[in-house]
Motif scaffolding. Structure first.
Motif, short mmCIF file in Angstrom:
data_model
loop_
_atom_site.label_atom_id
_atom_site.label_comp_id
_atom_site.label_asym_id
_atom_site.label_seq_id
_atom_site.Cartn_x
_atom_site.Cartn_y
_atom_site.Cartn_z
N ASP A 14 -10.06 55.68 -7.83
CA ASP A 14 -9.30 54.48 -8.15
C ASP A 14 -9.97 53.75 -9.31
OD1 ASP A 14 -7.39 52.53 -8.10
OD2 ASP A 14 -7.72 51.96 -6.02
N THR A 15 -9.19 53.00 -10.08
CA THR A 15 -9.74 52.33 -11.26
C THR A 15 -10.73 51.24 -10.87
OG1 THR A 15 -7.80 50.91 -11.30
CG2 THR A 15 -7.78 52.82 -12.74
N ILE A 16 -10.47 50.54 -9.77
CA ILE A 16 -11.39 49.52 -9.28
C ILE A 16 -11.61 49.78 -7.80
CG2 ILE A 16 -11.79 47.06 -8.92
CD1 ILE A 16 -9.83 46.51 -11.19
N PRO A 17 -12.72 50.41 -7.44
CA PRO A 17 -12.95 50.70 -6.02
C PRO A 17 -13.06 49.42 -5.20
CG PRO A 17 -14.79 51.45 -7.40
CD PRO A 17 -13.79 50.83 -8.30
N PRO B 62 0.18 61.83 -1.54
CA PRO B 62 1.06 61.13 -0.60
C PRO B 62 0.76 61.43 0.87
CG PRO B 62 2.26 62.85 -1.76
CD PRO B 62 0.92 62.73 -2.41
N GLU B 63 0.37 62.67 1.18
CA GLU B 63 0.10 63.02 2.58
C GLU B 63 -1.11 62.25 3.12
OE1 GLU B 63 0.24 65.40 0.14
OE2 GLU B 63 2.25 66.19 0.50
N LEU B 64 -2.15 62.13 2.30
CA LEU B 64 -3.34 61.38 2.73
C LEU B 64 -3.00 59.91 2.95
CD1 LEU B 64 -6.18 62.77 0.42
CD2 LEU B 64 -5.91 63.12 2.87
N LEU B 65 -2.23 59.34 2.04
CA LEU B 65 -1.87 57.93 2.15
C LEU B 65 -1.01 57.68 3.39
CD1 LEU B 65 -1.91 55.08 1.04
CD2 LEU B 65 0.06 55.68 -0.38
N VAL B 66 -0.02 58.53 3.62
CA VAL B 66 0.85 58.36 4.79
C VAL B 66 0.04 58.47 6.08
CG1 VAL B 66 2.71 59.45 6.11
CG2 VAL B 66 2.98 59.06 3.66
N GLY C 138 -6.42 58.67 -6.83
CA GLY C 138 -6.83 57.57 -7.69
C GLY C 138 -5.88 56.40 -7.62
N HIS C 139 -5.68 55.75 -8.74
CA HIS C 139 -4.89 54.53 -8.81
C HIS C 139 -3.44 54.74 -8.37
CE1 HIS C 139 -3.90 50.52 -10.12
NE2 HIS C 139 -2.91 50.99 -10.85
N PHE C 140 -2.89 55.90 -8.64
CA PHE C 140 -1.51 56.20 -8.24
C PHE C 140 -1.51 57.10 -7.02
CE2 PHE C 140 -1.38 55.28 -12.80
CZ PHE C 140 -0.49 54.21 -12.79
N ALA C 141 -2.18 56.66 -5.99
CA ALA C 141 -2.40 57.47 -4.79
C ALA C 141 -1.11 57.94 -4.13
CB ALA C 141 -3.23 56.68 -3.78
N ALA C 142 -0.09 57.10 -4.12
CA ALA C 142 1.17 57.49 -3.48
C ALA C 142 1.81 58.68 -4.19
CB ALA C 142 2.14 56.31 -3.48
#
Length: 84
Positions: free
Chosen positions: A35-38, A68-72, A60-64
Motif C-alpha cells: 500500500d502507498t501509506i501503510p 479481491p479474494e484476500l480482501l473479501v 497494494g493501494h488498489f487491493a479490491a
C-alpha cells in the motif's frame, strides 16, 4: 512532512485525551503489503476500536482490484468475529 508522519509526531507529543475524536465503532483493518501509506498499527489502536487486523502478504493501494479474494475473506472474518 507527510500526513501520517505529522499525525504520529503530534500523537507522540500530545497524547490523545478521551475527547480526541476517536471512535468506539468496531473497526477492521486489512493492511496490504505494498500500500502507498501503510497503516501504523500502534497509532491506529489509539484512535479506533480495532476488532480485527490482517497484515496481507501481497496487494497494494488498489487491493479490491489486485487481491479481491484476500480482501473479501478479511471483510468476512471481521464481520464474523464482530457480530457474535
Amino acid at each position: 512532512m507527510g500526513l501520517w508522519e505529522q499525525l504520529c509526531y503530534e500523537s507522540h507529543h500530545a497524547p490523545p485525551k478521551n475527547d480526541a475524536g476517536g471512535t468506539e465503532v468496531s473497526t477492521g483493518v486489512a493492511s496490504f503489503l505494498k500500500d502507498t501509506i501503510p497503516a501504523p498499527k500502534a497509532f491506529s489502536k489509539r484512535f479506533f476500536n480495532i476488532r480485527h487486523w490482517t497484515d496481507m502478504p501481497c496487494g497494494g493501494h488498489f487491493a479490491a482490484l489486485e487481491e479481491p479474494e484476500l480482501l473479501v475473506e478479511a471483510i468476512r472474518t471481521f464481520f464474523r468475529s464482530s457480530c457474535k
